[in-house]
Design a protein around this motif. Structure first.
Motif, PDB file in Angstrom:
ATOM      1  N   GLN A 178      39.258  24.102 -66.939  1.00  0.00           N
ATOM      2  CA  GLN A 178      38.446  23.584 -68.036  1.00  0.00           C
ATOM      3  C   GLN A 178      37.741  22.290 -67.628  1.00  0.00           C
ATOM      4  O   GLN A 178      36.557  22.088 -67.923  1.00  0.00           O
ATOM      5  N   ARG A 179      38.490  21.446 -66.927  1.00  0.00           N
ATOM      6  CA  ARG A 179      37.909  20.176 -66.496  1.00  0.00           C
ATOM      7  C   ARG A 179      36.765  20.405 -65.511  1.00  0.00           C
ATOM      8  O   ARG A 179      35.724  19.739 -65.580  1.00  0.00           O
ATOM      9  N   LEU A 180      36.960  21.336 -64.592  1.00  0.00           N
ATOM     10  CA  LEU A 180      35.902  21.676 -63.654  1.00  0.00           C
ATOM     11  C   LEU A 180      34.656  22.139 -64.396  1.00  0.00           C
ATOM     12  O   LEU A 180      33.530  21.728 -64.081  1.00  0.00           O
ATOM     13  N   PHE A 181      34.851  22.976 -65.395  1.00  0.00           N
ATOM     14  CA  PHE A 181      33.722  23.470 -66.189  1.00  0.00           C
ATOM     15  C   PHE A 181      33.029  22.327 -66.938  1.00  0.00           C
ATOM     16  O   PHE A 181      31.797  22.242 -66.975  1.00  0.00           O
ATOM     17  N   ASP A 182      33.833  21.450 -67.542  1.00  0.00           N
ATOM     18  CA  ASP A 182      33.256  20.325 -68.285  1.00  0.00           C
ATOM     19  C   ASP A 182      32.428  19.431 -67.378  1.00  0.00           C
ATOM     20  O   ASP A 182      31.326  18.992 -67.745  1.00  0.00           O
ATOM     21  N   TRP A 183      32.943  19.146 -66.195  1.00  0.00           N
ATOM     22  CA  TRP A 183      32.216  18.283 -65.265  1.00  0.00           C
ATOM     23  C   TRP A 183      30.943  18.965 -64.767  1.00  0.00           C
ATOM     24  O   TRP A 183      29.912  18.318 -64.603  1.00  0.00           O
ATOM     25  N   GLN A 184      31.031  20.261 -64.530  1.00  0.00           N
ATOM     26  CA  GLN A 184      29.837  20.990 -64.107  1.00  0.00           C
ATOM     27  C   GLN A 184      28.777  20.974 -65.210  1.00  0.00           C
ATOM     28  O   GLN A 184      27.584  20.837 -64.944  1.00  0.00           O
ATOM     29  N   THR A 231      36.913  15.298 -86.743  1.00  0.00           N
ATOM     30  CA  THR A 231      36.318  16.199 -85.752  1.00  0.00           C
ATOM     31  C   THR A 231      36.853  15.907 -84.364  1.00  0.00           C
ATOM     32  O   THR A 231      37.197  16.821 -83.604  1.00  0.00           O
ATOM     33  N   LEU A 232      36.937  14.622 -84.022  1.00  0.00           N
ATOM     34  CA  LEU A 232      37.482  14.234 -82.717  1.00  0.00           C
ATOM     35  C   LEU A 232      38.923  14.708 -82.580  1.00  0.00           C
ATOM     36  O   LEU A 232      39.305  15.297 -81.556  1.00  0.00           O
ATOM     37  N   VAL A 233      39.730  14.484 -83.599  1.00  0.00           N
ATOM     38  CA  VAL A 233      41.144  14.870 -83.548  1.00  0.00           C
ATOM     39  C   VAL A 233      41.287  16.384 -83.456  1.00  0.00           C
ATOM     40  O   VAL A 233      42.108  16.908 -82.698  1.00  0.00           O
ATOM     41  N   ASP A 234      40.460  17.105 -84.212  1.00  0.00           N
ATOM     42  CA  ASP A 234      40.552  18.576 -84.207  1.00  0.00           C
ATOM     43  C   ASP A 234      40.261  19.138 -82.816  1.00  0.00           C
ATOM     44  O   ASP A 234      40.977  20.022 -82.329  1.00  0.00           O
ATOM     45  N   HIS A 235      39.226  18.630 -82.158  1.00  0.00           N
ATOM     46  CA  HIS A 235      38.893  19.129 -80.826  1.00  0.00           C
ATOM     47  C   HIS A 235      39.944  18.716 -79.799  1.00  0.00           C
ATOM     48  O   HIS A 235      40.253  19.485 -78.875  1.00  0.00           O
ATOM     49  N   LEU A 236      40.500  17.532 -79.962  1.00  0.00           N
ATOM     50  CA  LEU A 236      41.559  17.107 -79.052  1.00  0.00           C
ATOM     51  C   LEU A 236      42.799  17.984 -79.231  1.00  0.00           C
ATOM     52  O   LEU A 236      43.457  18.366 -78.249  1.00  0.00           O
ATOM     53  N   LEU A 237      43.105  18.351 -80.465  1.00  0.00           N
ATOM     54  CA  LEU A 237      44.258  19.212 -80.732  1.00  0.00           C
ATOM     55  C   LEU A 237      44.029  20.636 -80.211  1.00  0.00           C
ATOM     56  O   LEU A 237      44.990  21.327 -79.851  1.00  0.00           O
ATOM     57  N   GLN A 238      42.786  21.070 -80.177  1.00  0.00           N
ATOM     58  CA  GLN A 238      42.508  22.374 -79.558  1.00  0.00           C
ATOM     59  C   GLN A 238      42.908  22.359 -78.085  1.00  0.00           C
ATOM     60  O   GLN A 238      43.462  23.338 -77.571  1.00  0.00           O
ATOM     61  N   ALA A 239      42.636  21.254 -77.418  1.00  0.00           N
ATOM     62  CA  ALA A 239      43.032  21.134 -76.010  1.00  0.00           C
ATOM     63  C   ALA A 239      44.551  21.112 -75.877  1.00  0.00           C
ATOM     64  O   ALA A 239      45.113  21.673 -74.929  1.00  0.00           O
ATOM     65  N   VAL A 240      45.226  20.473 -76.816  1.00  0.00           N
ATOM     66  CA  VAL A 240      46.690  20.446 -76.805  1.00  0.00           C
ATOM     67  C   VAL A 240      47.255  21.852 -76.979  1.00  0.00           C
ATOM     68  O   VAL A 240      48.184  22.262 -76.280  1.00  0.00           O
ATOM     69  N   ARG A 297      45.896  24.623 -76.196  1.00  0.00           N
ATOM     70  CA  ARG A 297      45.616  25.436 -75.021  1.00  0.00           C
ATOM     71  C   ARG A 297      46.548  25.079 -73.867  1.00  0.00           C
ATOM     72  O   ARG A 297      46.976  25.946 -73.108  1.00  0.00           O
ATOM     73  N   ASP A 298      46.916  23.809 -73.743  1.00  0.00           N
ATOM     74  CA  ASP A 298      47.787  23.366 -72.649  1.00  0.00           C
ATOM     75  C   ASP A 298      48.694  22.254 -73.166  1.00  0.00           C
ATOM     76  O   ASP A 298      48.431  21.071 -72.947  1.00  0.00           O
ATOM     77  N   PRO A 299      49.791  22.623 -73.860  1.00  0.00           N
ATOM     78  CA  PRO A 299      50.657  21.603 -74.470  1.00  0.00           C
ATOM     79  C   PRO A 299      51.256  20.623 -73.473  1.00  0.00           C
ATOM     80  O   PRO A 299      51.594  19.501 -73.846  1.00  0.00           O
ATOM     81  N   ALA A 300      51.421  21.041 -72.227  1.00  0.00           N
ATOM     82  CA  ALA A 300      52.021  20.158 -71.232  1.00  0.00           C
ATOM     83  C   ALA A 300      50.981  19.312 -70.502  1.00  0.00           C
ATOM     84  O   ALA A 300      51.326  18.580 -69.572  1.00  0.00           O
ATOM     85  N   GLY A 301      49.727  19.382 -70.924  1.00  0.00           N
ATOM     86  CA  GLY A 301      48.670  18.653 -70.251  1.00  0.00           C
ATOM     87  C   GLY A 301      48.481  17.247 -70.783  1.00  0.00           C
ATOM     88  O   GLY A 301      49.151  16.797 -71.724  1.00  0.00           O
ATOM     89  N   SER A 302      47.530  16.547 -70.200  1.00  0.00           N
ATOM     90  CA  SER A 302      47.313  15.143 -70.557  1.00  0.00           C
ATOM     91  C   SER A 302      46.692  14.982 -71.942  1.00  0.00           C
ATOM     92  O   SER A 302      46.738  13.881 -72.510  1.00  0.00           O
ATOM     93  N   ALA A 303      46.128  16.039 -72.520  1.00  0.00           N
ATOM     94  CA  ALA A 303      45.591  15.932 -73.877  1.00  0.00           C
ATOM     95  C   ALA A 303      46.695  15.588 -74.871  1.00  0.00           C
ATOM     96  O   ALA A 303      46.452  14.894 -75.871  1.00  0.00           O
ATOM     97  N   THR A 304      47.915  16.050 -74.607  1.00  0.00           N
ATOM     98  CA  THR A 304      49.044  15.736 -75.491  1.00  0.00           C
ATOM     99  C   THR A 304      49.364  14.249 -75.434  1.00  0.00           C
ATOM    100  O   THR A 304      49.693  13.633 -76.457  1.00  0.00           O
ATOM    101  N   ASP A 305      49.279  13.654 -74.246  1.00  0.00           N
ATOM    102  CA  ASP A 305      49.460  12.199 -74.140  1.00  0.00           C
ATOM    103  C   ASP A 305      48.375  11.480 -74.938  1.00  0.00           C
ATOM    104  O   ASP A 305      48.651  10.496 -75.648  1.00  0.00           O
TER     105      ASP A 305
END
Length: 649
Positions: free
Chosen positions: A406-412, A559-568, A570-578
């Motif tokens: 996902q990060r690769l896609f976002d940066w691209q 809106t910001l929180v909702d999109h951040l929670l979508q990332a959580v 998708r990957d609960p163990a990722g840095s979005a949870t932090d």
């Protein structure tokens, strides 16, 4: 493409397991025998059963007779048939084929089949009891503390079954009557003894780990109470941990104090021999991928030759690569299809990372290849040409490290970054040792190659000019991302992706990239914060939290929180949870929305981040308090209480 069904064609090098099973099953002194074939889902258990069944059926008939193999899947009968009766009927129906139609043995089989229809009667009459008699006896044997209770239960159940015994009747229209387990087993043993041309009956039981707990236990009960006699063997293929959990769930009262249950010991008692299917090693996974590709492109005669060569190499070196592009070319010569050559080249590049990332699981490897072939075919249908090697490399990241993909896609999608428009080129050059950091000369040493981190090997030397490409400075977040061990290995894989248009490749993964699709409508400021809140760099993430608290107005915050929670999600163990934990600590008003999402994530999946969440979430909020109480009540949540008591930093 390749079917996901079991096969009797051994592409996995299971011959050593087949030999072990056949030797055990053909030893009369070991019978009756219950054998377990254990391994994770997709490890090849069903195929192994099929290979062994074919091996047994092909053994020459000696003085002691031949083997009769019965295949049975309790999962196929679940919800429609009593499993005890269904298993018994499957065995008897197969034995019916071994006797003369008008002989006394045929009459005996018919009588047993009529008795089998009544086996469900005691089950119905005892449906309200705590556990079947066999399980009660086993529980007492496993734990002396339960012996008295188990003995009372067993005596009561056996008495009920014996008192309900009646004549099964010999006429075809006779009403089936309940029968005792002992009476049935005795008559079944007499039938088996009389079948002089049958060396043994081998019952292959598959899919037990797909069944509900009561079906799992009933299958074992049928074996122990009715069918476990001389000249019989039962081979049970299952995921051991799943079966153990099913037994524990079926009998939650049979627990020793402080333990999770008796499922593991019960299973150990039931299985006299256990064959464990190991995960494929990296060389084995590479060989398996190349065999699948060979099967796809070669004629039957060509594939037979290649397979024979692989078998020969495996006998010489069981753990080495037994097939690659060079070996295939040596075997096939000029007859090697160019398509196979090309596919084997990219398969060799992704196999080491793919094999370890999918934990050597054959089903997952096959599904990876099927997905890749489907995407290539779909692209061709749309008039788009995709490079299979590029697609394979991107799919490795997608299937194993979705947040990094996902990060690769976002940066691209974001375009130019602080490291320049060709940041991926720079990251790849850094991993391959062909890059100079103008901003930090200390970082100019190339990262060690795979395995070079072992003591005494040192680091790879930086190449000299003109190999080195001066690409300026590398964005700190990209640098942190690229320095991860798995990303470093991925960047070094062929082919290099820097400077290529990856848009068409991302198109076929868009179902997994929903977040970026949604963020297209967000303001540039919110999009920037959203990316930084998911950063692996703690200082960058916390700076974004401060900026969000100071600059995001009340209308944009949900809106910001909702999109951040979508990332959580998708990957609960990722840095979005932090990021969401730190944001919630700084802005307690978002706690209800955060808790609403977190409570639906399974505890086991979220566990790596729970200590951080406990420390950061504002417990003064009743939603947070209720969430933490739920985690603390989990059987594995003992550490939550300690984390709550330590307080927050």
């Amino acid at each position: 493409m390749w079917s996901d069904n079991e096969t009797d064609l051994d592409l996995l090098g299971f011959d050593f397991l087949v030999d072990e099973m056949v030797v055990a099953l053909t030893q009369p002194r070991l019978l009756p025998l219950t054998m377990g074939v254990t391994g994770g889902w997709g490890s090849g258990k069903s195929s192994l059963l099929k290979i062994v069944a074919a091996e047994l059926a092909g053994l020459p008939e000696g003085e002691s007779g031949h083997f009769v193999v019965v295949s049975f899947s309790p999962w196929q009968y679940e919800g429609y048939e009593d499993i005890k009766a269904a298993l018994t009927e499957a065995v008897l129906a197969r034995l019916q084929q071994e006797v003369e139609a008008d002989g006394p043995q045929a009459e005996q089989v018919g009588r047993l089949r009529r008795m089998a229809t009544s086996l469900r009667r005691p089950v119905q009459m005892l449906a309200g009891t705590a556990l079947p008699a066999g399980a009660a006896i086993a529980a007492g044997a496993l734990d002396p503390a339960l012996a008295d209770t188990a003995s009372m239960l067993a005596q009561g159940m056996v008495g009920s079954m014996e008192s309900s015994q009646g004549s099964a009747g010999d006429g075809p229209d006779a009403e089936p009557q309940p029968v005792a387990a002992g009476a049935f087993r005795q008559q079944f043993a007499e039938l088996m003894e009389s079948l002089h041309k049958v060396r043994a009956v081998i019952v292959m039981i598959d899919d037990l780990d797909r069944c509900l707990p009561h079906t799992v236990v009933d299958t074992f009960e049928a074996i122990r109470l009715f069918l476990n006699v001389d000249k019989s063997a039962f081979v049970i293929a299952a995921h051991a941990e799943v079966v153990q959990a099913a037994i524990d769930q079926r009998y939650p009262g049979l627990r020793r104090s402080g333990t999770s249950g008796l499922g593991a010991e019960y299973l150990e008692k039931m299985l006299q021999v256990e064959i464990n299917i190991p995960a494929l090693s990296a060389p084995e996974a590479e060989t398996y991928m190349h065999l699948l590709l060979s099967e796809l492109y070669l004629s039957q005669d060509q594939f037979t030759v290649v397979k024979a060569a692989v078998d020969q190499r495996r006998r010489g070196s069981a753990l080495g690569v037994a097939l690659n592009v060079g070996m295939a070319a040596d075997t096939l010569g000029p007859e090697m299809p160019p398509e196979l050559y090309q596919d084997m080249m990219w398969a060799a590049a992704v196999a080491p990372v793919l094999g370890s990332g999918l934990r050597g699981n054959p089903r997952q490897i096959k599904r990876f290849l099927n997905t890749l072939k489907l995407r290539l075919a779909s692209a061709e249908r749309r008039g788009t040409t995709l490079d299979a090697a590029i697609l394979a490399k991107l799919m490795v990241l997608e299937t194993q490290y979705l947040s990094d993909f996902q990060r690769l896609f976002d940066w691209q999608s974001a375009g130019p970054m602080s490291g320049g428009e060709n940041w991926l080129v720079t990251a790849e050059q850094r991993s391959r040792g062909t890059w100079v950091d103008d901003a930090d000369p200390a970082r100019n040493e190339a990262p060690p190659a795979s395995g070079a981190r072992r003591a005494g090997q040192g680091q790879a030397r930086r190449p000299s000019s003109p190999e080195i490409a001066r690409a300026g400075t590398l964005d700190e977040e990209v640098r942190t991302w690229a320095e991860q061990h798995h990303i470093d290995a991925w960047l070094r894989m062929e082919p290099a992706l820097g400077g290529r248009d990856l848009g068409p490749y991302f198109t076929f993964a868009r179902a997994k990239l929903t977040l970026s699709a949604n963020t297209a409508l967000l303001s540039a400021h919110i999009q920037e914060l959203l990316g930084r809140l998911q950063s692996d760099v703690a200082s960058r993430r916390r700076a974004a939290v401060r900026q969000a608290a100071e600059s995001v107005d009340a209308a944009d915050l949900p809106t910001l929180v909702d999109h951040l929670l979508q990332a959580v999600m998708r990957d609960p163990a990722g840095s979005a949870t932090d990021g969401v934990a730190e944001l919630c600590e700084r802005i307690p008003a978002v706690a209800p929305a955060v808790c609403e999402r977190l409570k639906v994530i399974p505890f086991e999946i979220l566990q790596p981040k729970i200590t951080t969440l406990v420390r950061r979430l504002p417990e003064s909020d009743p939603n947070v308090s209720a969430l933490l109480d739920g985690w603390q009540a989990n059987p594995s949540g003992g550490f939550v209480r300690a984390a709550r008591q330590r307080g927050r930093y």
